[in-house]
Motif scaffolding. Structure first.
Motif, PDB file in Angstrom:
ATOM      1  N   UNK A 354       0.795  -1.231   0.000  1.00  0.00           N
ATOM      2  CA  UNK A 354       0.000   0.000   0.000  1.00  0.00           C
ATOM      3  C   UNK A 354       0.829   1.283   0.000  1.00  0.00           C
ATOM      4  N   UNK A 355       1.888   1.347   0.765  1.00  0.00           N
ATOM      5  CA  UNK A 355       2.652   2.597   0.895  1.00  0.00           C
ATOM      6  C   UNK A 355       4.014   2.541   0.205  1.00  0.00           C
ATOM      7  N   UNK A 356       4.143   1.683  -0.802  1.00  0.00           N
ATOM      8  CA  UNK A 356       5.406   1.531  -1.524  1.00  0.00           C
ATOM      9  C   UNK A 356       5.274   1.974  -2.980  1.00  0.00           C
ATOM     10  N   UNK A 357       6.396   2.388  -3.563  1.00  0.00           N
ATOM     11  CA  UNK A 357       6.436   2.592  -5.010  1.00  0.00           C
ATOM     12  C   UNK A 357       6.320   1.225  -5.679  1.00  0.00           C
ATOM     13  N   UNK A 358       5.509   1.153  -6.727  1.00  0.00           N
ATOM     14  CA  UNK A 358       5.267  -0.108  -7.429  1.00  0.00           C
ATOM     15  C   UNK A 358       5.737   0.032  -8.876  1.00  0.00           C
ATOM     16  N   UNK A 359       6.514  -0.931  -9.346  1.00  0.00           N
ATOM     17  CA  UNK A 359       6.894  -1.005 -10.753  1.00  0.00           C
ATOM     18  C   UNK A 359       6.354  -2.308 -11.327  1.00  0.00           C
ATOM     19  N   UNK A 463      -0.561   4.610  -6.821  1.00  0.00           N
ATOM     20  CA  UNK A 463      -0.076   4.804  -8.175  1.00  0.00           C
ATOM     21  C   UNK A 463       1.003   3.803  -8.515  1.00  0.00           C
ATOM     22  N   UNK A 464       1.217   3.565  -9.811  1.00  0.00           N
ATOM     23  CA  UNK A 464       2.212   2.593 -10.238  1.00  0.00           C
ATOM     24  C   UNK A 464       2.961   3.105 -11.461  1.00  0.00           C
ATOM     25  N   UNK A 465       4.183   2.625 -11.624  1.00  0.00           N
ATOM     26  CA  UNK A 465       4.977   2.842 -12.827  1.00  0.00           C
ATOM     27  C   UNK A 465       4.943   1.546 -13.631  1.00  0.00           C
ATOM     28  N   UNK A 466       4.867   1.670 -14.959  1.00  0.00           N
ATOM     29  CA  UNK A 466       4.744   0.481 -15.810  1.00  0.00           C
ATOM     30  C   UNK A 466       5.811   0.517 -16.894  1.00  0.00           C
ATOM     31  N   UNK A 512       6.934   4.031 -17.905  1.00  0.00           N
ATOM     32  CA  UNK A 512       8.380   4.251 -17.914  1.00  0.00           C
ATOM     33  C   UNK A 512       8.955   4.032 -19.308  1.00  0.00           C
ATOM     34  N   UNK A 513       8.308   3.203 -20.113  1.00  0.00           N
ATOM     35  CA  UNK A 513       8.740   2.930 -21.489  1.00  0.00           C
ATOM     36  C   UNK A 513       7.592   3.262 -22.438  1.00  0.00           C
ATOM     37  N   UNK A 514       7.865   3.500 -23.715  1.00  0.00           N
ATOM     38  CA  UNK A 514       6.790   3.845 -24.662  1.00  0.00           C
ATOM     39  C   UNK A 514       5.696   2.781 -24.670  1.00  0.00           C
ATOM     40  N   UNK A 515       4.446   3.239 -24.716  1.00  0.00           N
ATOM     41  CA  UNK A 515       3.314   2.317 -24.644  1.00  0.00           C
ATOM     42  C   UNK A 515       2.156   2.822 -25.487  1.00  0.00           C
ATOM     43  N   UNK A 516       1.516   1.913 -26.204  1.00  0.00           N
ATOM     44  CA  UNK A 516       0.314   2.254 -26.960  1.00  0.00           C
ATOM     45  C   UNK A 516      -0.855   2.559 -26.038  1.00  0.00           C
ATOM     46  N   UNK A 517      -0.707   2.260 -24.748  1.00  0.00           N
ATOM     47  CA  UNK A 517      -1.781   2.513 -23.782  1.00  0.00           C
ATOM     48  C   UNK A 517      -1.671   3.894 -23.140  1.00  0.00           C
TER      49      UNK A 517
END
Length: 520
Positions: A354-359, A463-466, A512-517
């Motif tokens: 819950x309180x962590x950065x997520x990748x 929030x998350x980084x993808x 974090x990387x190019x994405x069609x989404x």
């Protein structure tokens, strides 16, 4: 999709109380509020402020604001709370000044015969520090000249909101157009314009959509209640208008929690006093299916509205128009076989994540081309890393999320903890999540990235980084490693559908990387 300052107010505990004399029961009222908060409803009206004898915690009509505030949960999310009061039956002297928490919006209502006295009442409410909404009863009974007089008084008081109230359910589309035009052209632009409808002519949802689609150059709000509960024939059903706002106004109300609230607390009351429609027809219409499907599942007796919602989301389009009992039974059995109790595993994951950065790392080819950027982010942020339907050799991951059996079966050596959905029944897992609780978020099928994002949203990750969510190509060559390719061939239309589904979740995702989404 356009987005503007539009709020949804639930008035079940206040207006719905006309059906049961506001005798909800203290715990029942609290649970309804919790369900609405979890559904991300913007404003919840807790009840009436009235001059009544004593205090009954089981009734949502109270003498004081503090008595109503006892119903509020500890975790209120982003939800605002309101109460309604009327000059003729509540002594404003009993209203304590706003404390900075709890109910902060007071909606005052008035009949035509005491509208002038109620304006003084309104000023006193504002002087106590509350946000104010002015809601004249039966605006259809006023001449245009009288409406203009009211709007002039409202501008002088300058509340945060003015409400168009169709008390007798007699409003038609042209009436709405006329009154909205009067209000919009004569009300100060920073005053929110609200709409409260009744279901006498089965027009509430149509009128609400018309009001919303005008895209007025001001903040707006719409009142509604669970299953349309209210003084018979009832109000605008909140689950219907919430679904419309999700589809067309970039909102992210959680229909599941609205279905839960109806199933547990509202539908049983409707067995005693009929009003409005039934959720079965909403659920079948939501997915454009033959209505017999929803009715058939209701008759099973062991499915909640939430369950039915998820089963109907799986229907193939060529089965939609004609009722097919064998097909309905097949999906029913599949759903039951995949359903598990996952409370314990969810609670454990919530404490960890819950309180962590997520990748999140998906298996797109960009995780090779942008490896330096990804490793730099990991070194700087030290996130919890979760891979989706694969375990990369180039990166150290903390968890691998699997909802695809074919992908799982390709693994030879698992060096991280696994989060596995319940449709993979035989596979070992550190955490097992009910597949049905994550399915249905994506109309085109069950997309693993969307399912993982839905799980993270449900356990309130902010929030998350993808990385590696590159999107699909018609050639199918979108994976970094041919060994995990499953020959899924989709084009840009499918990518846009995924992007919109992710955007509707409102989870604060960054790529974090190019994405069609990526819709930015």
């Amino acid at each position: 999709m356009a987005s503007y300052d539009l709020k949804l107010l639930d008035c079940t505990l206040r207006d719905g109380g006309y059906v049961n004399n506001w005798k909800w029961g203290f715990q029942c009222a609290r649970e309804i509020i919790r369900a609405l908060v979890k559904a991300h409803i913007d404003i919840i009206e807790v009840g009436f402020l009235r001059n009544v004898e004593g205090y009954d915690p089981d009734i949502t009509v109270c003498n004081t604001i503090d008595q109503l505030n006892r119903l509020l949960p500890k975790d209120c999310g982003q939800t605002m709370f309101s109460a309604m009061a009327m000059n003729s039956n509540f002594s404003v002297e009993k209203l304590t000044p706003y404390s900075g928490s709890g109910i902060e919006l007071i909606r005052i209502t008035a009949h035509e015969y005491d509208i002038e006295e109620s304006m003084a009442f309104a000023r006193q409410v504002m002087e106590k520090g509350y946000k104010l909404s002015i809601n004249p009863i039966n605006i259809m009974g006023y001449s245009d000249e009288k409406i203009l007089w009211i709007l002039k008084q409202v501008n002088e008081i300058h509340p945060c909101q003015f409400s168009i109230v169709d008390t007798f359910g007699s409003m038609k589309r042209r009436d709405l157009d006329r009154i909205v035009s009067l209000a919009d052209n004569n009300l100060e632009k920073d005053i929110r314009l609200a709409l409260h409808l009744h279901e006498n002519m089965s027009l509430s949802c149509c009128l609400a959509q018309n009001f919303i689609d005008r895209h007025l150059g001001r903040p707006v709000s719409v009142d509604a209640s669970l299953m349309g509960m209210g003084r018979i024939p009832g109000n605008l059903p909140i689950e219907l208008i919430a679904d419309y706002l999700n589809d067309y106004m970039d909102k992210s109300y959680d229909i599941d929690y609205l279905m839960d609230g109806i199933q547990d607390y509202i539908a049983p009351l409707k067995g005693e006093a009929e009003w409005g429609y039934t959720p079965a027809y909403f659920l079948s219409a939501r997915f454009n299916l033959h209505r017999n499907y929803a009715e058939y599942y209701l008759e099973k007796g062991d499915l909640t509205n939430r369950d039915i919602n998820h089963i109907l989301a799986r229907f193939e389009r060529d089965r939609a128009a004609v009722f097919d009992k064998s097909y309905a039974d097949m999906l029913y059995e599949e759903y039951k076989n995949n359903r598990i109790q996952d409370y314990s595993d969810r609670e454990k994951l919530e404490k960890i994540l819950q309180n962590r950065d997520i990748l999140i790392i998906a298996p797109g080819s960009s995780i090779v081309n942008y490896s330096d950027k990804i490793k730099g982010y990991i070194g700087k942020k030290n996130p919890i890393v979760i891979s989706v339907n694969f375990i990369p050799e180039e990166y150290s991951v903390d968890y691998a999320f699997f909802s695809n059996r074919r992908r799982y079966n390709k693994l030879e050596n698992i060096q991280c903890r696994t989060i596995v959905t319940s449709n993979l029944k035989e596979e070992l897992a550190d955490y097992r999540i009910d597949y049905n609780s994550l399915a249905g978020a994506f109309e085109q099928g069950c997309n693993s990235l969307i399912m993982l994002l839905k799980l993270l949203k449900q356990i309130q990750v902010k929030g998350v980084m993808v990385a590696g969510a590159d999107g699909y190509t018609m050639s199918g060559k979108n994976y970094y490693n041919s060994n995990i390719r499953n020959y899924t061939k989709h084009g840009n239309k499918f990518n846009m559908a995924v992007a919109e589904a992710i955007h509707r979740m409102d989870i604060g995702i960054e790529f974090l990387t190019p994405s069609a989404y990526d819709m930015e």
